[in-house]
Scaffold this active site. Sequence first.
Site, PDB file in Angstrom:
ATOM      1  CB  SER A  21      -0.951   0.021   1.198  1.00 49.98           C
ATOM      2  OG  SER A  21      -1.932  -0.959   1.037  1.00 49.98           O
ATOM      3  CE  LYS A  77      -9.002  -5.647   5.358  1.00 52.41           C
ATOM      4  NZ  LYS A  77      -9.226  -6.193   4.019  1.00 52.41           N
ATOM      5  CG  ASN A 116     -10.666  -1.163   3.100  1.00 52.46           C
ATOM      6  OD1 ASN A 116     -11.604  -0.362   3.114  1.00 52.46           O
ATOM      7  ND2 ASN A 116      -9.996  -1.456   2.011  1.00 52.46           N
ATOM      8  CG  ASN A 149     -12.779 -20.948   7.354  1.00 46.89           C
ATOM      9  OD1 ASN A 149     -11.799 -20.635   6.674  1.00 46.89           O
ATOM     10  ND2 ASN A 149     -12.826 -20.707   8.660  1.00 46.89           N
ATOM     11  N   GLY A 181      -5.095 -11.460  -7.154  1.00 50.74           N
ATOM     12  CA  GLY A 181      -5.811 -10.355  -6.517  1.00 50.74           C
ATOM     13  C   GLY A 181      -5.248  -8.964  -6.762  1.00 50.74           C
TER      14      GLY A 181
HETATM   15  P1  ATR Z   1      -8.434 -13.976  10.249  1.00 48.24           P
HETATM   16  O1  ATR Z   1      -8.672 -15.472  10.344  1.00 48.24           O
HETATM   17  O2  ATR Z   1      -7.777 -13.371  11.445  1.00 48.24           O
HETATM   18  O3  ATR Z   1      -9.621 -13.215   9.753  1.00 48.24           O
HETATM   19  P2  ATR Z   1      -7.444 -13.846   7.620  1.00 48.24           P
HETATM   20  O4  ATR Z   1      -6.053 -13.782   7.050  1.00 48.24           O
HETATM   21  O5  ATR Z   1      -8.424 -12.854   7.189  1.00 48.24           O
HETATM   22  O6  ATR Z   1      -7.286 -13.848   9.164  1.00 48.24           O
HETATM   23  O7  ATR Z   1      -8.039 -15.285   7.344  1.00 48.24           O
HETATM   24  C1  ATR Z   1      -7.253 -16.384   7.178  1.00 48.24           C
HETATM   25  C2  ATR Z   1      -8.096 -17.448   6.491  1.00 48.24           C
HETATM   26  O8  ATR Z   1      -7.222 -18.453   5.987  1.00 48.24           O
HETATM   27  C3  ATR Z   1      -9.057 -18.154   7.432  1.00 48.24           C
HETATM   28  O9  ATR Z   1     -10.223 -18.503   6.722  1.00 48.24           O
HETATM   29  C4  ATR Z   1      -8.253 -19.383   7.847  1.00 48.24           C
HETATM   30  O10 ATR Z   1      -9.001 -20.472   8.251  1.00 48.24           O
HETATM   31  P3  ATR Z   1      -9.345 -20.703   9.824  1.00 48.24           P
HETATM   32  O11 ATR Z   1     -10.526 -19.840  10.100  1.00 48.24           O
HETATM   33  O12 ATR Z   1      -9.624 -22.144   9.939  1.00 48.24           O
HETATM   34  O13 ATR Z   1      -8.116 -20.272  10.598  1.00 48.24           O
HETATM   35  C5  ATR Z   1      -7.578 -19.711   6.539  1.00 48.24           C
HETATM   36  N1  ATR Z   1      -6.396 -20.551   6.710  1.00 48.24           N
HETATM   37  C6  ATR Z   1      -5.205 -20.186   7.260  1.00 48.24           C
HETATM   38  N2  ATR Z   1      -4.335 -21.223   7.220  1.00 48.24           N
HETATM   39  C7  ATR Z   1      -4.997 -22.267   6.645  1.00 48.24           C
HETATM   40  C8  ATR Z   1      -4.641 -23.621   6.314  1.00 48.24           C
HETATM   41  N3  ATR Z   1      -3.424 -24.098   6.549  1.00 48.24           N
HETATM   42  N4  ATR Z   1      -5.580 -24.382   5.702  1.00 48.24           N
HETATM   43  C9  ATR Z   1      -6.812 -23.900   5.437  1.00 48.24           C
HETATM   44  N5  ATR Z   1      -7.217 -22.639   5.712  1.00 48.24           N
HETATM   45  C10 ATR Z   1      -6.319 -21.833   6.308  1.00 48.24           C
END
Ligand code: ATR
Length: 264
Positions: free
Chosen positions: A16, A65, A86, A149, A232
């Site tokens: 950004s 956020k 955001n 998820n 993205g």
């Molecule tokens: P936040 O979870 O704090 O909102 P984010 O970066 O916006 O952070 O979201 C990360 C996303 O990636 C989530 O949907 C997370 O899944 P979980 O809710 O189960 O944590 C997903 N994610 C991260 N690591 C992952 C993995 N190894 N396999 C599948 N999904 C993953």
Amino acid sequence: MKKYLVIGNPIEHSLSPLLHNYWIKKNNINAIYDKQKLNNEDLESVVTKIKNKKIDGVNITVPFKEKIISFCDKLSPEAEGTQSVNTISLENDKIVGYNTDIKGFKAAFENLKFNVKGKKIFILGAGGVVPSIVFSLNEMRVSEIIISNRTKDKAEKLNNFFKNISIIDWGELPNFDLIINATSVGLNDKDELDLDFSKIKNNKFFYDVIYNPRETKFLKNARKLGNETENGKKMFINQAAEAFKIWHGIQPEINEEVSKLLDQ
Ligand code: ATR
């Protein structure tokens, strides 16, 4: 000199500042845009700095956020509808929260050959950006949205905002026209989702919210299997352009030079 900031945790990889400072210079604006890694307890002091006009605007990224909302005096309809902010600015001494991810996502798809209207969409992940994507897809009149998820509870909470989504178990692969990776898996080059797309018929559209690296394993595998892919980057540029317009009242130019700026 006006001062702008992106806050998040982690924040090192945020592009950004590069993008906003480029547009600031192009438009001869006397301002600087910086990044700052924060913890939850620091949010209040950033908001106080905006109120005291020490900072003129802030972009908010993962994981703040939603948390930033309690510090806002007013929300835009998009921020209200997604409970995700955001971008904030000070207007008539009030902290106003906006969500420019929605317009960013919509603008990205308007530039693509793929028309989402009437299409079946499958979203992986339920993190911070997903409410904005669902809001955009609904505005673009898709026919169906399915979300999966790893932590199912989190996907189910999205049902409170959006009644028209269905939730399936992690690992299940439904039929879809467009699949969106909205998880953070792929940010690290080595990481890969534990999902097998080889049985999916080709000619689908695979979209990754991640733009750095340029091609995640998710996109690379999909391309090799004969699918259309897109990262993205356009969403990122367009959400930034919308924030720029809110703060400076100028629609910044989006061209090849801007796009190249982010290829690093
Ligand atoms: P936040 O979870 O704090 O909102 P984010 O970066 O916006 O952070 O979201 C990360 C996303 O990636 C989530 O949907 C997370 O899944 P979980 O809710 O189960 O944590 C997903 N994610 C991260 N690591 C992952 C993995 N190894 N396999 C599948 N999904 C993953």
